[in-house]
Design a protein around this motif. Sequence first.
Motif, PDB file in Angstrom:
ATOM      1  N   ALA A 149       0.825  -1.195   0.000  1.00  0.00           N
ATOM      2  CA  ALA A 149       0.000   0.000   0.000  1.00  0.00           C
ATOM      3  C   ALA A 149       0.865   1.254   0.000  1.00  0.00           C
ATOM      4  N   PRO A 150       0.677   2.138  -0.966  1.00  0.00           N
ATOM      5  CA  PRO A 150       1.516   3.340  -1.046  1.00  0.00           C
ATOM      6  C   PRO A 150       1.388   4.249   0.162  1.00  0.00           C
ATOM      7  N   VAL A 151       0.230   4.243   0.831  1.00  0.00           N
ATOM      8  CA  VAL A 151       0.027   5.134   1.959  1.00  0.00           C
ATOM      9  C   VAL A 151       0.979   4.842   3.116  1.00  0.00           C
ATOM     10  N   PHE A 152       1.521   3.632   3.170  1.00  0.00           N
ATOM     11  CA  PHE A 152       2.442   3.268   4.244  1.00  0.00           C
ATOM     12  C   PHE A 152       3.904   3.402   3.827  1.00  0.00           C
ATOM     13  N   ASN A 153       4.133   3.793   2.582  1.00  0.00           N
ATOM     14  CA  ASN A 153       5.494   3.771   2.058  1.00  0.00           C
ATOM     15  C   ASN A 153       5.944   5.082   1.444  1.00  0.00           C
ATOM     16  N   ASP A 154       5.284   6.174   1.821  1.00  0.00           N
ATOM     17  CA  ASP A 154       5.636   7.494   1.288  1.00  0.00           C
ATOM     18  C   ASP A 154       5.613   7.513  -0.234  1.00  0.00           C
ATOM     19  N   GLU A 155       4.684   6.771  -0.818  1.00  0.00           N
ATOM     20  CA  GLU A 155       4.520   6.750  -2.265  1.00  0.00           C
ATOM     21  C   GLU A 155       3.166   7.341  -2.631  1.00  0.00           C
ATOM     22  N   VAL A 156       3.051   7.785  -3.860  1.00  0.00           N
ATOM     23  CA  VAL A 156       1.780   8.287  -4.364  1.00  0.00           C
ATOM     24  C   VAL A 156       1.407   7.476  -5.596  1.00  0.00           C
ATOM     25  N   MET A 157       0.224   6.858  -5.562  1.00  0.00           N
ATOM     26  CA  MET A 157      -0.300   6.098  -6.696  1.00  0.00           C
ATOM     27  C   MET A 157      -1.766   6.430  -6.867  1.00  0.00           C
ATOM     28  N   THR A 158      -2.235   6.358  -8.097  1.00  0.00           N
ATOM     29  CA  THR A 158      -3.673   6.413  -8.314  1.00  0.00           C
ATOM     30  C   THR A 158      -4.259   5.073  -7.900  1.00  0.00           C
ATOM     31  N   GLU A 159      -5.565   5.042  -7.758  1.00  0.00           N
ATOM     32  CA  GLU A 159      -6.217   3.792  -7.383  1.00  0.00           C
ATOM     33  C   GLU A 159      -5.997   2.718  -8.440  1.00  0.00           C
ATOM     34  N   SER A 160      -6.064   3.084  -9.691  1.00  0.00           N
ATOM     35  CA  SER A 160      -5.877   2.112 -10.763  1.00  0.00           C
ATOM     36  C   SER A 160      -4.441   1.604 -10.807  1.00  0.00           C
ATOM     37  N   GLU A 161      -3.487   2.484 -10.542  1.00  0.00           N
ATOM     38  CA  GLU A 161      -2.082   2.057 -10.498  1.00  0.00           C
ATOM     39  C   GLU A 161      -1.858   1.052  -9.371  1.00  0.00           C
ATOM     40  N   TYR A 162      -2.475   1.295  -8.226  1.00  0.00           N
ATOM     41  CA  TYR A 162      -2.327   0.379  -7.090  1.00  0.00           C
ATOM     42  C   TYR A 162      -2.935  -0.986  -7.402  1.00  0.00           C
ATOM     43  N   ILE A 163      -4.105  -1.001  -8.020  1.00  0.00           N
ATOM     44  CA  ILE A 163      -4.735  -2.273  -8.387  1.00  0.00           C
ATOM     45  C   ILE A 163      -3.852  -3.040  -9.370  1.00  0.00           C
ATOM     46  N   ASP A 164      -3.229  -2.333 -10.304  1.00  0.00           N
ATOM     47  CA  ASP A 164      -2.324  -2.981 -11.255  1.00  0.00           C
ATOM     48  C   ASP A 164      -1.136  -3.616 -10.534  1.00  0.00           C
ATOM     49  N   VAL A 165      -0.612  -2.924  -9.524  1.00  0.00           N
ATOM     50  CA  VAL A 165       0.511  -3.469  -8.752  1.00  0.00           C
ATOM     51  C   VAL A 165       0.082  -4.735  -8.020  1.00  0.00           C
ATOM     52  N   LEU A 166      -1.077  -4.701  -7.359  1.00  0.00           N
ATOM     53  CA  LEU A 166      -1.575  -5.887  -6.663  1.00  0.00           C
ATOM     54  C   LEU A 166      -1.782  -7.050  -7.624  1.00  0.00           C
ATOM     55  N   SER A 167      -2.338  -6.740  -8.784  1.00  0.00           N
ATOM     56  CA  SER A 167      -2.606  -7.784  -9.770  1.00  0.00           C
ATOM     57  C   SER A 167      -1.324  -8.452 -10.238  1.00  0.00           C
ATOM     58  N   SER A 168      -0.279  -7.664 -10.415  1.00  0.00           N
ATOM     59  CA  SER A 168       0.982  -8.226 -10.894  1.00  0.00           C
ATOM     60  C   SER A 168       1.656  -9.096  -9.843  1.00  0.00           C
ATOM     61  N   PHE A 169       1.431  -8.793  -8.565  1.00  0.00           N
ATOM     62  CA  PHE A 169       2.061  -9.559  -7.492  1.00  0.00           C
ATOM     63  C   PHE A 169       1.212 -10.751  -7.046  1.00  0.00           C
ATOM     64  N   TYR A 170      -0.114 -10.548  -6.917  1.00  0.00           N
ATOM     65  CA  TYR A 170      -0.968 -11.560  -6.299  1.00  0.00           C
ATOM     66  C   TYR A 170      -2.019 -12.143  -7.238  1.00  0.00           C
ATOM     67  N   GLY A 171      -2.113 -11.628  -8.436  1.00  0.00           N
ATOM     68  CA  GLY A 171      -3.090 -12.143  -9.379  1.00  0.00           C
ATOM     69  C   GLY A 171      -4.321 -11.266  -9.464  1.00  0.00           C
ATOM     70  N   GLU A 172      -5.019 -11.395 -10.565  1.00  0.00           N
ATOM     71  CA  GLU A 172      -6.172 -10.541 -10.845  1.00  0.00           C
ATOM     72  C   GLU A 172      -7.306 -10.754  -9.855  1.00  0.00           C
TER      73      GLU A 172
END
Length: 214
Positions: A149-172
């Motif tokens: 989660a970007p909120v815990f890591n001093d990162e900024v992502m859009t919601e869609s960008e975050y979902i894409d990251v989760l999908s790439s790591f854990y699956g759709e």
Amino acid sequence: MNSKVKNILFIFCLMIFSFISFSCTTEVTLQLNKNGSVDIKFLGGAGEAFTNMILANANEGDTNAAFDVHEISYQLAKSGFSNVKVVSTNVSDISVSMSDSQKNSYLFTSALASVEKNSLKLDLDSEKLKAFYNSADETIQMVLDLLLAPVFNDEVMTESEYIDVLSSFYGEAAAKEVQFSNVKITIINPDGSKSVQNLSLVKLLTLTGSISIK
């Protein structure tokens, strides 16, 4: 992943109002009592994709439930909660009730929760959520890191960008469980006044603004 890691996944959910529960709707109720204590009730569970992932990595012989209620109770008591009661109704659903009598749990030390003029207030922003991360013990931080989660890591992502990251790591499938999850938060004050708010889980995990619930 051993059973301790598996249990910490759910413990983390509770420490920040159970926001990271992968079901369609998680219900969290916080009630401020006249004596100053706070009662917390949680009802939720893990979605199918995350349940299967947890069970697949559980210790051999421990594949009938996603949550170890005894370990969860123990860890919550260590974290400053009292009167802890944990019930798992089936493989992936769980309910928890507990109290924070001294307001010294992570909810208050991180400033996510506070009491003003005999009313309970939740202040959610990236700074306070990061403060929670910094005040949490190593096991909880480990789960925060796994959630990416970007909120815990001093990162900024859009919601869609975050979902894409989760999908790439854990699956759709797992990513979609997060994408369509909501959190219903209810605050009850000693005078009987009540505030109810429904929030998107993804919005919370990518939060750049602030949300106040009181």
